[in-house]
Design a protein around this motif. Structure first.
Motif, PDB file in Angstrom:
ATOM      1  N   GLU A 102      36.960  32.723  47.420  1.00  0.00           N
ATOM      2  CA  GLU A 102      37.645  32.744  46.133  1.00  0.00           C
ATOM      3  C   GLU A 102      37.502  34.130  45.520  1.00  0.00           C
ATOM      4  O   GLU A 102      36.542  34.848  45.760  1.00  0.00           O
ATOM      5  CB  GLU A 102      37.046  31.679  45.187  1.00  0.00           C
ATOM      6  CG  GLU A 102      37.208  30.256  45.662  1.00  0.00           C
ATOM      7  CD  GLU A 102      38.647  29.769  45.602  1.00  0.00           C
ATOM      8  OE1 GLU A 102      39.435  30.275  44.782  1.00  0.00           O
ATOM      9  OE2 GLU A 102      38.998  28.876  46.396  1.00  0.00           O
ATOM     10  N   TYR A 103      38.504  34.493  44.672  1.00  0.00           N
ATOM     11  CA  TYR A 103      38.508  35.801  44.016  1.00  0.00           C
ATOM     12  C   TYR A 103      38.788  35.605  42.540  1.00  0.00           C
ATOM     13  O   TYR A 103      39.454  34.645  42.138  1.00  0.00           O
ATOM     14  CB  TYR A 103      39.584  36.710  44.633  1.00  0.00           C
ATOM     15  CG  TYR A 103      39.316  36.999  46.097  1.00  0.00           C
ATOM     16  CD1 TYR A 103      38.495  38.056  46.468  1.00  0.00           C
ATOM     17  CD2 TYR A 103      39.870  36.194  47.093  1.00  0.00           C
ATOM     18  CE1 TYR A 103      38.238  38.310  47.803  1.00  0.00           C
ATOM     19  CE2 TYR A 103      39.619  36.440  48.426  1.00  0.00           C
ATOM     20  CZ  TYR A 103      38.794  37.503  48.777  1.00  0.00           C
ATOM     21  OH  TYR A 103      38.536  37.746  50.095  1.00  0.00           O
ATOM     22  N   VAL A 104      38.270  36.549  41.731  1.00  0.00           N
ATOM     23  CA  VAL A 104      38.501  36.494  40.292  1.00  0.00           C
ATOM     24  C   VAL A 104      38.756  37.911  39.790  1.00  0.00           C
ATOM     25  O   VAL A 104      38.169  38.876  40.279  1.00  0.00           O
ATOM     26  CB  VAL A 104      37.302  35.836  39.570  1.00  0.00           C
ATOM     27  CG1 VAL A 104      36.053  36.660  39.677  1.00  0.00           C
ATOM     28  CG2 VAL A 104      37.631  35.547  38.126  1.00  0.00           C
ATOM     29  N   ALA A 105      39.683  38.020  38.825  1.00  0.00           N
ATOM     30  CA  ALA A 105      39.995  39.324  38.219  1.00  0.00           C
ATOM     31  C   ALA A 105      39.145  39.480  36.962  1.00  0.00           C
ATOM     32  O   ALA A 105      38.946  38.535  36.216  1.00  0.00           O
ATOM     33  CB  ALA A 105      41.476  39.410  37.886  1.00  0.00           C
ATOM     34  N   CYS A 139      37.529  31.684  33.620  1.00  0.00           N
ATOM     35  CA  CYS A 139      37.403  30.641  34.630  1.00  0.00           C
ATOM     36  C   CYS A 139      37.098  31.265  35.983  1.00  0.00           C
ATOM     37  O   CYS A 139      37.999  31.746  36.672  1.00  0.00           O
ATOM     38  CB  CYS A 139      38.668  29.785  34.721  1.00  0.00           C
ATOM     39  SG  CYS A 139      38.439  28.376  35.823  1.00  0.00           S
ATOM     40  N   VAL A 140      35.809  31.263  36.312  1.00  0.00           N
ATOM     41  CA  VAL A 140      35.383  31.667  37.647  1.00  0.00           C
ATOM     42  C   VAL A 140      35.269  30.361  38.428  1.00  0.00           C
ATOM     43  O   VAL A 140      34.520  29.470  38.043  1.00  0.00           O
ATOM     44  CB  VAL A 140      34.043  32.421  37.612  1.00  0.00           C
ATOM     45  CG1 VAL A 140      33.540  32.692  39.028  1.00  0.00           C
ATOM     46  CG2 VAL A 140      34.184  33.721  36.827  1.00  0.00           C
ATOM     47  N   PRO A 141      36.030  30.217  39.528  1.00  0.00           N
ATOM     48  CA  PRO A 141      36.010  28.953  40.260  1.00  0.00           C
ATOM     49  C   PRO A 141      34.636  28.648  40.859  1.00  0.00           C
ATOM     50  O   PRO A 141      33.872  29.554  41.181  1.00  0.00           O
ATOM     51  CB  PRO A 141      37.047  29.135  41.361  1.00  0.00           C
ATOM     52  CG  PRO A 141      37.320  30.591  41.433  1.00  0.00           C
ATOM     53  CD  PRO A 141      36.904  31.204  40.148  1.00  0.00           C
ATOM     54  N   VAL A 189      32.345  33.698  45.529  1.00  0.00           N
ATOM     55  CA  VAL A 189      33.440  34.257  44.734  1.00  0.00           C
ATOM     56  C   VAL A 189      33.233  35.760  44.700  1.00  0.00           C
ATOM     57  O   VAL A 189      32.110  36.239  44.537  1.00  0.00           O
ATOM     58  CB  VAL A 189      33.442  33.680  43.295  1.00  0.00           C
ATOM     59  CG1 VAL A 189      34.533  34.329  42.459  1.00  0.00           C
ATOM     60  CG2 VAL A 189      33.608  32.158  43.316  1.00  0.00           C
ATOM     61  N   ASP A 190      34.307  36.513  44.882  1.00  0.00           N
ATOM     62  CA  ASP A 190      34.240  37.973  44.829  1.00  0.00           C
ATOM     63  C   ASP A 190      35.253  38.473  43.811  1.00  0.00           C
ATOM     64  O   ASP A 190      36.190  37.768  43.432  1.00  0.00           O
ATOM     65  CB  ASP A 190      34.551  38.566  46.213  1.00  0.00           C
ATOM     66  CG  ASP A 190      33.454  38.235  47.233  1.00  0.00           C
ATOM     67  OD1 ASP A 190      32.279  38.478  46.918  1.00  0.00           O
ATOM     68  OD2 ASP A 190      33.799  37.718  48.314  1.00  0.00           O
ATOM     69  N   SER A 194      36.551  21.098  34.694  1.00  0.00           N
ATOM     70  CA  SER A 194      37.650  22.049  34.815  1.00  0.00           C
ATOM     71  C   SER A 194      37.610  22.797  36.145  1.00  0.00           C
ATOM     72  O   SER A 194      38.573  23.463  36.509  1.00  0.00           O
ATOM     73  CB  SER A 194      37.585  23.070  33.673  1.00  0.00           C
ATOM     74  OG  SER A 194      36.402  23.846  33.796  1.00  0.00           O
ATOM     75  N   GLY A 195      36.464  22.723  36.868  1.00  0.00           N
ATOM     76  CA  GLY A 195      36.327  23.452  38.122  1.00  0.00           C
ATOM     77  C   GLY A 195      35.905  24.898  37.905  1.00  0.00           C
ATOM     78  O   GLY A 195      35.907  25.687  38.833  1.00  0.00           O
ATOM     79  N   CYS A 196      35.540  25.243  36.646  1.00  0.00           N
ATOM     80  CA  CYS A 196      35.118  26.602  36.319  1.00  0.00           C
ATOM     81  C   CYS A 196      33.605  26.650  36.189  1.00  0.00           C
ATOM     82  O   CYS A 196      32.992  25.749  35.617  1.00  0.00           O
ATOM     83  CB  CYS A 196      35.748  27.055  35.001  1.00  0.00           C
ATOM     84  SG  CYS A 196      37.554  27.051  35.023  1.00  0.00           S
TER      85      CYS A 196
END
Length: 151
Positions: A124-127, A106-108, A113-114, A97-99
């Motif tokens: 990449e960013y995640v909420a 789903c954190v890429p 990642v921030d 899934s790329g997570c």
């Protein structure tokens, strides 16, 4: 008066006898990092060879009394059997899934990642909030309470 018994002169003959013997092929195992671990593959099939032995046989009145090796020669060389054994270990596959499996949601999977709206520079960013399930490899859980990207 008894007749004297005359012994017959023994008949001595010699002849050459040829025997053919099998020379068993040898086996060799090599490792191959392109084959999966534990898999075997015969690369070169082994073939037995033959040896020719020539003997001089002595017979007395048709009974063998001696046998001497006169010569021996390899008529056909054996061919060594070569078997490759795999040593390749497949890397565990990433989630298709790329997570990243270390986080809920789903954190890429990326070089970094921030948290969205934070001071990080991505790419990449995640909420959040996001639960940390394994290792916090992106250091998103600043207070180490198991919840990442909290406001």
């Amino acid at each position: 008066m008894p007749k004297p018994v005359t012994k017959a002169t023994p008949v001595v003959t010699t002849k050459e006898v040829v025997e053919v013997r099998v020379i068993a092929f040898k086996k060799k195992t090599v490792t191959d990092d392109s084959l999966p671990k534990g898999e075997k593959e015969v690369r070169t099939k082994g073939v037995n060879g033959t040896r020719r032995l020539t003997y001089r046989v002595t017979l007395v009145d048709g009974v063998q009394t001696a046998k001497h090796l006169v010569r021996q020669e390899v008529a056909k060389e054996p061919r060594t059997q070569i078997t490759a054994v795999g040593t390749k270990v497949d890397e565990p596959e990433q989630e298709s899934s790329g997570c990243d499996p270390n986080y809920s949601g789903c954190v890429p999977i990326a070089s970094d990642v921030d948290c969205s709206g934070g001071s990080g520079n991505g790419p990449e960013y995640v909420a959040g909030p996001i639960e940390v399930l394994g290792s916090d490899i992106y250091r998103l859980d600043a207070d180490h309470d198991g919840i990442a990207c909290e406001d």
